[in-house]
Motif scaffolding. Sequence first.
Motif, PDB file in Angstrom:
ATOM      1  N   PHE A  33       0.681  -1.127   0.251  1.00 13.19           N
ATOM      2  CA  PHE A  33       0.101   0.340   0.396  1.00 13.19           C
ATOM      3  C   PHE A  33       0.466   1.298  -0.412  1.00 13.19           C
ATOM      4  N   ILE A  34       1.821   1.257   0.605  1.00 13.08           N
ATOM      5  CA  ILE A  34       2.754   2.345   1.184  1.00 13.08           C
ATOM      6  C   ILE A  34       3.631   2.874  -0.514  1.00 13.08           C
ATOM      7  N   PHE A  35       3.912   1.660  -0.977  1.00 16.09           N
ATOM      8  CA  PHE A  35       4.240   1.901  -2.460  1.00 16.09           C
ATOM      9  C   PHE A  35       3.628   2.171  -3.635  1.00 16.09           C
ATOM     10  N   THR A  36       1.929   1.467  -3.265  1.00 17.95           N
ATOM     11  CA  THR A  36       1.025   2.206  -4.643  1.00 17.95           C
ATOM     12  C   THR A  36       0.882   3.963  -4.443  1.00 17.95           C
ATOM     13  N   TYR A  37       0.218   3.790  -2.827  1.00 17.35           N
ATOM     14  CA  TYR A  37       0.440   5.154  -2.480  1.00 17.35           C
ATOM     15  C   TYR A  37       1.644   6.503  -2.644  1.00 17.35           C
ATOM     16  N   LEU A  38       2.960   6.087  -2.272  1.00 16.25           N
ATOM     17  CA  LEU A  38       3.379   7.301  -2.891  1.00 16.25           C
ATOM     18  C   LEU A  38       4.333   7.110  -3.987  1.00 16.25           C
ATOM     19  N   PHE A  39       4.265   6.068  -4.549  1.00 17.64           N
ATOM     20  CA  PHE A  39       5.159   6.493  -6.739  1.00 17.64           C
ATOM     21  C   PHE A  39       3.635   5.847  -7.629  1.00 17.64           C
ATOM     22  N   GLU A  40       2.676   5.220  -7.383  1.00 17.45           N
ATOM     23  CA  GLU A  40       1.862   5.561  -8.086  1.00 17.45           C
ATOM     24  C   GLU A  40       2.126   4.842  -9.572  1.00 17.45           C
ATOM     25  N   PRO A  41       2.171   3.514  -9.299  1.00 15.72           N
ATOM     26  CA  PRO A  41       3.166   2.778 -10.984  1.00 15.72           C
ATOM     27  C   PRO A  41       2.036   2.683 -11.439  1.00 15.72           C
ATOM     28  N   PHE A  42       1.202   2.921 -11.605  1.00 17.09           N
ATOM     29  CA  PHE A  42       0.131   2.984 -12.361  1.00 17.09           C
ATOM     30  C   PHE A  42      -0.836   3.425 -13.207  1.00 17.09           C
ATOM     31  N   ILE A  43      -1.039   3.856 -14.017  1.00 21.30           N
ATOM     32  CA  ILE A  43      -2.423   4.713 -14.461  1.00 21.30           C
ATOM     33  C   ILE A  43      -3.404   4.162 -14.447  1.00 21.30           C
ATOM     34  N   ILE A  46      -9.895   8.424 -13.569  1.00 22.96           N
ATOM     35  CA  ILE A  46     -10.352   8.608 -11.834  1.00 22.96           C
ATOM     36  C   ILE A  46     -11.739   8.706 -12.395  1.00 22.96           C
ATOM     37  N   GLU A  47     -12.488   8.580 -12.810  1.00 28.69           N
ATOM     38  CA  GLU A  47     -13.889   9.361 -13.938  1.00 28.69           C
ATOM     39  C   GLU A  47     -14.813   7.369 -13.465  1.00 28.69           C
ATOM     40  N   GLU A  48     -14.186   6.731 -14.109  1.00 28.45           N
ATOM     41  CA  GLU A  48     -14.334   4.784 -13.965  1.00 28.45           C
ATOM     42  C   GLU A  48     -14.817   5.174 -12.192  1.00 28.45           C
ATOM     43  N   HIS A  49     -13.757   5.132 -10.889  1.00 24.02           N
ATOM     44  CA  HIS A  49     -14.334   4.873  -9.858  1.00 24.02           C
ATOM     45  C   HIS A  49     -15.565   4.946  -9.598  1.00 24.02           C
ATOM     46  N   LYS A  50     -16.387   3.956  -8.529  1.00 24.41           N
ATOM     47  CA  LYS A  50     -17.598   4.069  -8.314  1.00 24.41           C
ATOM     48  C   LYS A  50     -16.764   4.796  -6.513  1.00 24.41           C
ATOM     49  N   ILE A  51     -15.397   4.359  -5.482  1.00 25.27           N
ATOM     50  CA  ILE A  51     -14.839   4.888  -5.242  1.00 25.27           C
ATOM     51  C   ILE A  51     -14.053   5.819  -4.747  1.00 25.27           C
ATOM     52  N   ASP A  52     -13.256   5.780  -3.658  1.00 28.32           N
ATOM     53  CA  ASP A  52     -11.796   7.080  -3.754  1.00 28.32           C
ATOM     54  C   ASP A  52     -11.274   6.086  -3.892  1.00 28.32           C
ATOM     55  N   ASN A  53      -9.951   6.701  -4.713  1.00 29.48           N
ATOM     56  CA  ASN A  53      -8.464   6.238  -5.187  1.00 29.48           C
ATOM     57  C   ASN A  53      -8.105   5.291  -3.854  1.00 29.48           C
ATOM     58  N   PHE A  54      -8.080   6.073  -2.640  1.00 29.88           N
ATOM     59  CA  PHE A  54      -7.269   6.120  -1.340  1.00 29.88           C
ATOM     60  C   PHE A  54      -7.142   4.151  -1.321  1.00 29.88           C
ATOM     61  N   TRP A  55      -9.204   4.458  -1.406  1.00 27.29           N
ATOM     62  CA  TRP A  55      -9.859   3.198  -0.683  1.00 27.29           C
ATOM     63  C   TRP A  55      -9.254   1.793  -2.289  1.00 27.29           C
ATOM     64  N   ILE A  56      -9.463   1.851  -3.539  1.00 24.30           N
ATOM     65  CA  ILE A  56      -9.223   1.305  -4.157  1.00 24.30           C
ATOM     66  C   ILE A  56      -7.991   0.825  -3.949  1.00 24.30           C
ATOM     67  N   MET A  57      -6.210   1.365  -3.508  1.00 25.81           N
ATOM     68  CA  MET A  57      -5.450   0.750  -2.928  1.00 25.81           C
ATOM     69  C   MET A  57      -5.504   0.467  -1.895  1.00 25.81           C
ATOM     70  N   VAL A  58      -5.937   0.730  -1.313  1.00 26.97           N
ATOM     71  CA  VAL A  58      -5.932  -0.004   0.255  1.00 26.97           C
ATOM     72  C   VAL A  58      -6.768  -2.047  -0.206  1.00 26.97           C
ATOM     73  N   ILE A  59      -7.745  -1.909  -0.862  1.00 25.66           N
ATOM     74  CA  ILE A  59      -8.285  -3.503  -1.197  1.00 25.66           C
ATOM     75  C   ILE A  59      -7.452  -3.991  -1.875  1.00 25.66           C
ATOM     76  N   HIS A  60      -6.707  -3.435  -3.196  1.00 29.59           N
ATOM     77  CA  HIS A  60      -5.361  -4.425  -4.064  1.00 29.59           C
ATOM     78  C   HIS A  60      -4.490  -4.720  -3.250  1.00 29.59           C
ATOM     79  N   SER A  61      -4.527  -3.902  -2.207  1.00 28.66           N
ATOM     80  CA  SER A  61      -3.676  -3.838  -1.327  1.00 28.66           C
ATOM     81  C   SER A  61      -3.843  -5.228   0.059  1.00 28.66           C
ATOM     82  N   VAL A  62      -4.803  -5.745   0.325  1.00 30.71           N
ATOM     83  CA  VAL A  62      -5.743  -6.424   1.804  1.00 30.71           C
ATOM     84  C   VAL A  62      -6.385  -7.904   0.478  1.00 30.71           C
ATOM     85  N   ILE A  63      -6.540  -7.582  -0.894  1.00 28.07           N
ATOM     86  CA  ILE A  63      -6.792  -9.031  -1.584  1.00 28.07           C
ATOM     87  C   ILE A  63      -5.617 -10.326  -1.408  1.00 28.07           C
ATOM     88  N   PRO A  64      -4.062  -9.590  -1.555  1.00 28.39           N
ATOM     89  CA  PRO A  64      -3.476 -10.953  -1.284  1.00 28.39           C
ATOM     90  C   PRO A  64      -3.285 -11.713   0.318  1.00 28.39           C
TER      91      PRO A  64
END
Length: 291
Positions: A33-43, A46-64
């Motif tokens: 999460f910290i790596f993704t939040y700080l460096f935003e490696p992926f394009i 935002i217009e396609e997001h149903k939820i805030d980008n912060f929580w999307i990063m949390v979800i992708h970090s917790v899924i594993p």
Amino acid sequence: MQIKAYIKQPYPFYYEQLKRVFLLLCFLAIASFIFTYLFEPFIVNIEEHKIDNFWIMVIHSVIPIPVAFTYFFLLKKSIKNIENWTLGKEFLHLAVILLLIGFVSFLIRDFIYTNPDNWSFRYLWEEIRNTFLVGILLLMIILPLNLHRLIIKHSNDLKKISVTQQYINDVNATVQIVTPIKEENFELNIQTFLYAKVDSNYLEIFYDYSNTNEKDLKRLTLKEFLDQLKSYPFIFKTHRSYVVNLNAIESVSGNAQGYVLYLKNYSKRTIPVSRSKIEEFNQVHNSLKNQ
């Protein structure tokens, strides 16, 4: 051929203690999460997001965490002989986990994005690719470095000991071993005993008779066997499945899993000394050598 030999290198099986595995997965999730939040490696769009980008990063970090923990739980149940675990098997199973994480990330896209093509092959490939890009550090850098570190560590430990001489000379004793079934009680010749190995509900006991190896199969646990040999400190439990006569050791080498013992007049199998037993093995050796 060098790559093939490399991936066949013994490697520690780290998944026996599931609590420790869970804590490690939580740590990796936080780091991801910290790596993704700080460096935003992926394009991201935002217009396609149903939820805030912060929580999307949390979800992708917790899924594993649940995906990997479930996989490791099933892996622990299915692996019967961890001494055969290798770097190649570690690579393979971690790659499968990354694939599963990517697939689960694809399945939840409809909960995160409004894109009408969420279920397309393009986004399946994208989720799997992004998962491997994050996990490639573990697969391609950390695992080989850890293998190299463990080999050096165990090789350095070996320099502190020598097994070129017998621990106790002129051992000539026969021990009456009692089994749960009285009719199967037997005498163990300490002089010829090489090692014992767990085999399901039985114990395989190996001997050396004038350079001829023999094996007995007894209905006995390793603990029951070892408890009756307490007066012989050179009869040592090197692994959860092995007890060995230290007098029978010809040489010792180190690998990532611990030590490997080579026995005199016995080339069929090497005996593992697990990482958790190395310190005790060194202590027993030093105390016996100084007697």
